[in-house]
Design a protein around this motif. Structure first.
Motif, mmCIF file in Angstrom:
data_model
loop_
_atom_site.group_PDB
_atom_site.id
_atom_site.type_symbol
_atom_site.label_atom_id
_atom_site.label_comp_id
_atom_site.label_asym_id
_atom_site.label_seq_id
_atom_site.Cartn_x
_atom_site.Cartn_y
_atom_site.Cartn_z
ATOM 1 N N ILE A 60 -32.088 -51.650 24.910
ATOM 2 C CA ILE A 60 -31.908 -52.380 26.220
ATOM 3 C C ILE A 60 -33.322 -51.797 27.133
ATOM 4 N N GLY A 61 -33.902 -53.732 27.752
ATOM 5 C CA GLY A 61 -34.290 -53.311 28.319
ATOM 6 C C GLY A 61 -34.056 -54.458 29.418
ATOM 7 N N PHE A 88 -36.444 -59.953 23.989
ATOM 8 C CA PHE A 88 -37.824 -59.567 23.067
ATOM 9 C C PHE A 88 -38.326 -60.900 22.682
ATOM 10 N N VAL A 89 -38.888 -61.680 22.619
ATOM 11 C CA VAL A 89 -39.414 -62.281 21.596
ATOM 12 C C VAL A 89 -41.298 -62.673 22.537
ATOM 13 N N GLY A 90 -42.006 -63.584 21.889
ATOM 14 C CA GLY A 90 -42.830 -63.270 22.531
ATOM 15 C C GLY A 90 -43.866 -61.795 21.776
ATOM 16 N N ASN A 145 -30.782 -56.702 26.929
ATOM 17 C CA ASN A 145 -30.730 -56.189 28.183
ATOM 18 C C ASN A 145 -29.693 -55.966 29.335
ATOM 19 N N ALA A 146 -30.483 -55.115 30.181
ATOM 20 C CA ALA A 146 -29.402 -54.901 31.559
ATOM 21 C C ALA A 146 -29.056 -55.723 32.529
ATOM 22 N N VAL A 147 -29.616 -57.461 32.260
ATOM 23 C CA VAL A 147 -29.179 -58.459 32.541
ATOM 24 C C VAL A 147 -29.591 -59.067 31.497
ATOM 25 N N LEU A 160 -32.642 -46.518 23.179
ATOM 26 C CA LEU A 160 -33.291 -46.216 23.707
ATOM 27 C C LEU A 160 -33.729 -47.524 25.236
ATOM 28 N N ALA A 161 -33.721 -46.461 26.107
ATOM 29 C CA ALA A 161 -34.354 -47.283 27.538
ATOM 30 C C ALA A 161 -35.519 -48.033 27.586
ATOM 31 N N VAL A 162 -35.653 -49.658 27.209
ATOM 32 C CA VAL A 162 -37.249 -50.474 26.851
ATOM 33 C C VAL A 162 -37.374 -50.494 28.332
ATOM 34 N N GLY A 163 -38.229 -49.009 29.243
ATOM 35 C CA GLY A 163 -39.300 -49.453 30.362
ATOM 36 C C GLY A 163 -38.512 -49.531 31.853
ATOM 37 N N ARG A 164 -38.820 -49.140 32.447
ATOM 38 C CA ARG A 164 -38.578 -48.106 33.922
ATOM 39 C C ARG A 164 -37.600 -49.059 34.627
ATOM 40 N N ILE A 165 -37.515 -50.027 35.012
ATOM 41 C CA ILE A 165 -36.039 -50.899 35.123
ATOM 42 C C ILE A 165 -34.722 -50.438 34.418
ATOM 43 N N ALA A 166 -34.865 -50.681 32.608
ATOM 44 C CA ALA A 166 -33.466 -50.276 32.392
ATOM 45 C C ALA A 166 -33.531 -48.779 32.060
#
Length: 221
Positions: A72-73, A87-89, A113-115, A150-156
């Motif tokens: 989850i991003g 999550f592309v690019g 993603n969260a949003v 897996l929470a991917v990054g701070r915001i998530a």
């Protein structure tokens, strides 16, 4: 065999496990299929916050609806908004390598993603935007029923754990999300900006793998 992700980190690859087989071919029950259809339709037509005014596409998620691993991003960026996939690019390619380091392919995990709509200018999602999408995310988690998140990054991580604790203090610990172990990892976009952190990211993946194995052992009794 070395993964490009591990090569970039300057670490010799070691095998976490044998490559996983094909996803379970058993079709989901018709009622579960209908629940997914309804959920995706609601996300596509959602106007609960202002993000719907500037989106090109909603980005609900992709992958195996019965995956053990759920990633989850925070929210879609420009490329995700155009394609309708998370999550592309460059960041997506690095995330793919991280997934491969766990022994999986992208289609064998579930990524969301969260949003579900892109914040303008790729800014951080506002709390009210995260809150508007939270019921969708909760339903996705309930449908997938992952063994680990897996929470991917701070915001998530902060959104899922309802905390303002910095990411550095959330990493390396087993958190709980409604009975599911949750591990916080760096966002691949951060790793692209800070290549030196890739070694720590690899340690996070190994830690998540150990937690997952323990979860399997507990399930087997």
């Amino acid at each position: 065999m070395r993964l490009r992700y591990l090569q970039a980190m300057g670490i010799q690859a070691w095998v976490l496990r044998q490559p996983v087989g094909e996803a379970d071919s058993n079709a989901a029950p018709a009622d579960e299929d209908e629940l997914w259809r309804r959920l995706l339709d609601e996300i596509a037509h959602c106007t609960a916050c202002d993000l719907h005014q500037t989106r090109t596409h909603t980005v609900p998620g992709t992958g195996d609806h019965h995956a053990d691993w759920m990633l989850i991003g925070e929210g879609p960026g420009e490329q995700e908004d155009l394609k309708g996939e998370p999550f592309v690019g460059r960041a997506g390619k690095l995330l793919d390598e991280m997934i491969r380091a766990l022994g999986y392919r992208r289609e064998q995990v579930y990524i969301t993603n969260a949003v579900k709509c892109r914040p303008p200018g790729n800014r951080d999602p506002k709390p009210e935007e995260v809150a508007a999408c939270e019921p969708f995310l909760q339903r996705q988690i309930a449908l997938v029923r992952p063994r680990i998140i897996l929470a991917v990054g701070r915001i998530a991580a902060q959104a899922l754990l309802r905390t303002k604790v910095p990411l550095a203090r959330l990493r390396g610990k087993v958190h709980d999300y409604d009975g599911i172990p949750l591990i916080v990892i760096y966002h691949p976009a951060y790793l692209l900006r800070n290549p030196a952190a890739k070694r720590q990211a690899w340690e996070d993946l190994k830690f998540a793998w150990r937690v997952y194995q323990q979860r399997l052992q507990e399930a087997d009794g």
